[in-house]
Design an enzyme around this catalytic site. Structure first.
Site, PDB file in Angstrom:
ATOM      1  CG  HIS A 169      13.002  24.546  57.345  1.00 57.90           C
ATOM      2  ND1 HIS A 169      12.731  25.478  58.331  1.00 57.90           N
ATOM      3  CD2 HIS A 169      13.443  25.258  56.269  1.00 57.90           C
ATOM      4  CE1 HIS A 169      12.997  26.686  57.867  1.00 57.90           C
ATOM      5  NE2 HIS A 169      13.423  26.583  56.629  1.00 57.90           N
ATOM      6  CD  GLN A 178       5.363  19.759  53.356  1.00 54.25           C
ATOM      7  OE1 GLN A 178       4.205  20.136  53.499  1.00 54.25           O
ATOM      8  NE2 GLN A 178       5.866  19.500  52.168  1.00 54.25           N
ATOM      9  CG  HIS A 183       9.415  28.533  54.985  1.00 52.57           C
ATOM     10  ND1 HIS A 183       9.820  29.514  55.850  1.00 52.57           N
ATOM     11  CD2 HIS A 183       9.533  29.052  53.739  1.00 52.57           C
ATOM     12  CE1 HIS A 183      10.170  30.592  55.162  1.00 52.57           C
ATOM     13  NE2 HIS A 183      10.005  30.338  53.880  1.00 52.57           N
TER      14      HIS A 183
END
Length: 103
Positions: free
Chosen positions: A77, A79, A81
């Site tokens: 998540h 990465q 984001h």
């Protein structure tokens, strides 16, 4: 999950989120023809991305030297984001350029 990994992951999420927020502020300012504000905000977005990149580089360096990082849903998540924030900031720069050209 180690506390150190959690701090790194949360750093990626925070810096990525800040970058995206600054980029959105920049778009809104450009839309209102406040180009100095837009330029300042996009600069802050880029600074946040640099901070996130330093954090990410630390992870890559550790991995390259043999210290494997646990891959968790939270890591994925963070990465995702970050990559979304990078793309959003790039797009914001293009939109600002268009608003400037129109003005």
């Amino acid at each position: 999950m180690e506390n150190q990994n959690l701090e790194v992951i949360m750093g990626l999420i925070v810096h990525g989120g800040n970058a995206k927020s600054y980029a959105m502020e920049a778009i809104q300012a450009a839309k209102e023809q406040q180009f100095e504000v837009a330029d300042k905000s996009i600069g802050l977005a880029k600074e946040s991305l640099v901070e996130a990149h330093h954090t990410q580089t630390g992870l890559l360096t550790a991995e390259a030297s043999g210290k494997n990082t646990e891959v968790s849903l939270l890591m994925v998540h963070s990465q995702d984001h970050l990559m979304t924030s990078i793309a959003f900031t790039d797009l914001a720069e293009e939109l600002i350029a268009i608003y400037k050209k129109i003005a």
